[in-house]
Design an enzyme around this catalytic site. Structure first.
Site, short mmCIF file in Angstrom:
data_model
loop_
_atom_site.label_atom_id
_atom_site.label_comp_id
_atom_site.label_asym_id
_atom_site.label_seq_id
_atom_site.Cartn_x
_atom_site.Cartn_y
_atom_site.Cartn_z
CG HIS A 1 -5.57 -6.48 -0.31
ND1 HIS A 1 -6.55 -6.27 0.63
CD2 HIS A 1 -5.79 -7.13 -0.86
CE1 HIS A 1 -7.33 -7.60 -0.24
NE2 HIS A 1 -7.10 -8.12 -1.36
CD GLU B 1 -8.84 -9.04 -3.52
OE1 GLU B 1 -8.36 -9.60 -3.34
OE2 GLU B 1 -9.67 -9.03 -2.98
CE LYS C 1 -4.04 -2.16 2.39
NZ LYS C 1 -4.94 -2.57 3.41
CE1 TYR D 1 -9.41 -3.25 0.35
CE2 TYR D 1 -8.63 -0.98 -0.86
CZ TYR D 1 -8.44 -2.27 -0.42
OH TYR D 1 -6.58 -2.97 0.57
CG ASN E 1 -3.73 -2.53 6.83
OD1 ASN E 1 -3.38 -1.99 5.80
ND2 ASN E 1 -4.80 -2.93 7.14
P1 ATP Z 1 -7.06 -6.09 3.67
O1 ATP Z 1 -8.39 -6.62 2.98
O2 ATP Z 1 -6.45 -4.88 2.37
O3 ATP Z 1 -6.28 -7.32 3.37
P2 ATP Z 1 -8.25 -6.42 5.70
O4 ATP Z 1 -8.74 -7.74 4.93
O5 ATP Z 1 -7.27 -6.57 6.71
O6 ATP Z 1 -7.63 -5.91 5.02
P3 ATP Z 1 -10.60 -5.40 6.05
O7 ATP Z 1 -11.52 -5.80 7.08
O8 ATP Z 1 -10.56 -6.13 4.75
O9 ATP Z 1 -9.18 -5.50 6.27
O10 ATP Z 1 -10.95 -3.77 5.19
C1 ATP Z 1 -10.00 -3.27 4.73
C2 ATP Z 1 -9.17 -2.24 4.47
O11 ATP Z 1 -9.52 -1.00 4.70
C3 ATP Z 1 -8.51 -1.90 5.97
O12 ATP Z 1 -6.74 -3.50 5.19
C4 ATP Z 1 -7.65 -0.85 6.41
O13 ATP Z 1 -6.88 -0.66 4.99
C5 ATP Z 1 -8.70 -0.22 6.13
N1 ATP Z 1 -9.79 -0.67 7.08
C6 ATP Z 1 -10.54 -1.52 7.35
N2 ATP Z 1 -11.21 -1.73 8.90
C7 ATP Z 1 -11.04 -0.09 9.24
C8 ATP Z 1 -10.95 1.24 10.46
N3 ATP Z 1 -11.98 0.43 11.85
N4 ATP Z 1 -10.53 2.25 10.02
C9 ATP Z 1 -10.15 3.02 8.70
N5 ATP Z 1 -9.27 1.74 8.33
C10 ATP Z 1 -10.14 0.64 8.21
MG MG Z 2 -10.18 -7.78 3.49
#
Ligand code: ATP
Ligand code: MG
Length: 140
Positions: free
Chosen positions: A117, A128, A11, A51, A114
């Site tokens: 992804h 994806e 990211k 997303y 974070n």
């Molecule tokens: P990713 O899909 O990016 O691998 P993940 O599966 O761990 O991450 P998801 O729940 O799918 O988490 O959320 C997608 C992304 O949205 C997260 O990686 C983060 O960048 C963002 N995100 C998730 N929760 C929050 C939150 N509470 N506040 C802000 N951003 C968030």
């Molecule tokens: Mg996810």
């Protein structure tokens, strides 16, 4: 468990801090092979589409803004049990909750920024991967 593919994104918070190689080293150390990779800038339209599952979540607009704020590196990773293995090496979504030695514990800034992804299922991995790569770009 057979050899599997998963999809990964490094990211903008990580590319901005010049951590592409550091992240890749952690993926490779975990036994994942990078069999496709390119650096690009997501448009707002592409980030929204990628997303779309999160479109009703409160963080959606900020997430799209963040994901378009700088370059990303999109990847196909191959390995035994690659989907789960990548999720393990990534660590929990919130870096404060991520285990020691994971990418997010080591490098992530916040729950949004974070660093990586990773697909959450083999079905989503396929969707994806096809969102970003043609078959010719994937060289196993
Ligand atoms: P990713 O899909 O990016 O691998 P993940 O599966 O761990 O991450 P998801 O729940 O799918 O988490 O959320 C997608 C992304 O949205 C997260 O990686 C983060 O960048 C963002 N995100 C998730 N929760 C929050 C939150 N509470 N506040 C802000 N951003 C968030
Ligand atoms: Mg996810």
């Amino acid at each position: 468990m057979a050899v599997q593919c998963t999809f990964s994104i490094i990211k903008p918070d990580a590319t901005r801090r010049n951590l592409t190689g550091a992240v890749n080293a952690m993926l490779e150390a975990a036994g994942l092979r990078i069999i496709a990779q390119k650096r690009l800038r997501l448009t707002e339209e592409r980030a929204k589409a990628f997303y779309a599952v999160h479109k009703d979540r409160p963080f959606y607009d900020d997430l799209v803004k963040f994901m378009t704020s700088g370059p990303v590196v999109v990847q196909v990773l191959e390995g035994e049990n690659a989907v789960d293995k990548n999720r393990q090496v990534m660590g929990a979504t919130n870096p404060a909750e991520a285990a020691e030695g994971t990418i997010r514990k080591t490098h992530a800034i916040s729950i949004e920024a974070n660093s990586v992804h990773g697909s959450d299922s083999p079905e989503n991995a396929k969707i994806e991967i096809e969102f970003f790569f043609t078959p010719e770009e994937i060289v196993g």
